[in-house]
Design an enzyme around this catalytic site. Sequence first.
Site, PDB file in Angstrom:
ATOM      1  N   ARG A   1     -43.136  41.472 -89.496  1.00  0.00           N
ATOM      2  CA  ARG A   1     -41.810  41.161 -88.815  1.00  0.00           C
ATOM      3  C   ARG A   1     -40.698  41.578 -89.495  1.00  0.00           C
ATOM      4  NH1 ARG A   1     -40.159  38.960 -92.482  1.00  0.00           N
ATOM      5  NH2 ARG A   1     -38.160  38.647 -91.316  1.00  0.00           N
TER       6      ARG A   1
ATOM      7  N   ASP B   1     -31.151  42.240 -85.728  1.00  0.00           N
ATOM      8  CA  ASP B   1     -32.259  43.097 -85.003  1.00  0.00           C
ATOM      9  C   ASP B   1     -31.429  43.803 -83.742  1.00  0.00           C
ATOM     10  OD1 ASP B   1     -33.319  40.373 -86.033  1.00  0.00           O
ATOM     11  OD2 ASP B   1     -35.206  41.647 -85.091  1.00  0.00           O
TER      12      ASP B   1
ATOM     13  N   ASN C   1     -29.192  38.144 -84.561  1.00  0.00           N
ATOM     14  CA  ASN C   1     -30.243  38.037 -85.608  1.00  0.00           C
ATOM     15  C   ASN C   1     -31.051  36.942 -85.253  1.00  0.00           C
ATOM     16  OD1 ASN C   1     -31.225  38.945 -88.054  1.00  0.00           O
ATOM     17  ND2 ASN C   1     -29.949  37.275 -89.200  1.00  0.00           N
ATOM     18  N   LYS C   2     -31.579  36.144 -86.390  1.00  0.00           N
ATOM     19  CA  LYS C   2     -32.614  35.263 -86.434  1.00  0.00           C
ATOM     20  C   LYS C   2     -31.858  33.953 -85.600  1.00  0.00           C
ATOM     21  CE  LYS C   2     -36.313  34.967 -86.409  1.00  0.00           C
ATOM     22  NZ  LYS C   2     -36.868  34.808 -85.366  1.00  0.00           N
TER      23      LYS C   2
HETATM   24  O1  MRU Z   1     -38.585  36.932 -85.941  1.00  0.00           O
HETATM   25  P1  MRU Z   1     -38.289  37.635 -87.076  1.00  0.00           P
HETATM   26  O2  MRU Z   1     -39.002  37.211 -88.252  1.00  0.00           O
HETATM   27  O3  MRU Z   1     -38.987  39.079 -87.017  1.00  0.00           O
HETATM   28  O4  MRU Z   1     -36.724  37.902 -87.392  1.00  0.00           O
HETATM   29  C1  MRU Z   1     -36.199  38.712 -88.272  1.00  0.00           C
HETATM   30  C2  MRU Z   1     -34.736  38.861 -88.462  1.00  0.00           C
HETATM   31  O5  MRU Z   1     -34.087  37.889 -87.791  1.00  0.00           O
HETATM   32  C3  MRU Z   1     -34.255  39.632 -89.635  1.00  0.00           C
HETATM   33  O6  MRU Z   1     -33.047  39.147 -90.171  1.00  0.00           O
HETATM   34  C4  MRU Z   1     -34.036  41.139 -88.937  1.00  0.00           C
HETATM   35  O7  MRU Z   1     -34.964  41.620 -88.442  1.00  0.00           O
HETATM   36  C5  MRU Z   1     -33.396  41.889 -90.046  1.00  0.00           C
HETATM   37  S1  MRU Z   1     -34.670  42.577 -90.945  1.00  0.00           S
HETATM   38  C6  MRU Z   1     -34.288  43.681 -91.998  1.00  0.00           C
END
Ligand code: MRU
Length: 362
Positions: free
Chosen positions: A52, A243, A253-254
């Site tokens: 991920r 993202d 982002n998350k």
């Molecule tokens: O659902 P995930 O764990 O893939 O989400 C990840 C994030 O939101 C990260 O902050 C993002 O991908 C940046 S990673 C350098």
Amino acid sequence: MKTGLTYDTVALNEAGDALLIIDQTKLPNEEVILALKTQKEIHDAIYLLQVRGAPAIGVAAAYGVYLAAREMDTQDYDTFAKQFHDAAAYLNSARPTAVNLSWALRRMEDVVAEAKNCSVAKIKELLKKEAEEIQEEDINICRMIGEYGLTLIKKGDGLLTHCNAGQLATSRYGTATAPMYLAHEKGYGIHVFADETRPLLQGARLTAYELNKAGIDVTLICDNMASMVMRQGKVQAVFVGCDRVAMNGDAANKIGTSQVAILAKHYGIPFYVCAPSSTIDENLTDGSQIPIEERPGEEICSMWYEKRMTPEGVKTYNPAFDVTDHTLISAIITENGIARAPYETSLRKMLEGKKGHKMQAE
Ligand code: MRU
């Protein structure tokens, strides 16, 4: 730049016939390396968050689609190109928000399109090389983000981060964590607050684990404690990953990131988004166009709990990402420099710094 992890987040095995990933659903309690061979295994590992983080899933997909190509038993270019396109589309369907997934797969598809006159065997070789290049670039990009990000940190700073934008989310160093690793290495005496990041706990399980292994002073807080530590004056800057960034600077982002940005603004704390240029989507004018992944309600009702914590049948809503308004973002740190408002102009400059590969999100 040193991190505390002794394995790669994503790699091709020595025989070149399997994708190796650290199973992030097992961390921090078990360090299990999975060897994935089939397209379904790779697709599901991305969907289930065994691998991920935007850059890491891009690299995994690039190796993944190379492995698909390797198995294609035809010498006819058109048949190969069609099968390759189907394999790329299948991996691309695993997760919608991180643009790195479609970006990396597009780069791999471009290799096939540009090699029309080559033998299928040669194309397979070129695909392997391209996947390796995507990974190598990711490492360098994170290193540069670390260098630029470091200029925004002062000795003794308290930093807050959300989710995991660390080595585990990239090939090495991470994005939001790269400035932290550098600051630590240079003896800045920083301390980091890691938001636990409900519902999948990437902050508690992954960021706390990763920074702790590197010897960085990290304190875990629940997501609803960020306001408290900010009010207490313990946070001088927020660094998060992303993202997908739209051209006006809105950044996905998350889930939970935007509320941290709102708090940071309230308390006058700079809020920095770390974004490899591969996460800038030049096809989108603003964040309302970013597709937001919705995941099963099970993740917020029972996953990680010993028993279900909500009545059976209750309605759930589980968006996995949110969009932070560009007005809340102090700067976007890329491998090509630090972009500030107005982002339409500064992000364009960041993209010009990126050589060759055109962003084409789906
Ligand atoms: O659902 P995930 O764990 O893939 O989400 C990840 C994030 O939101 C990260 O902050 C993002 O991908 C940046 S990673 C350098």
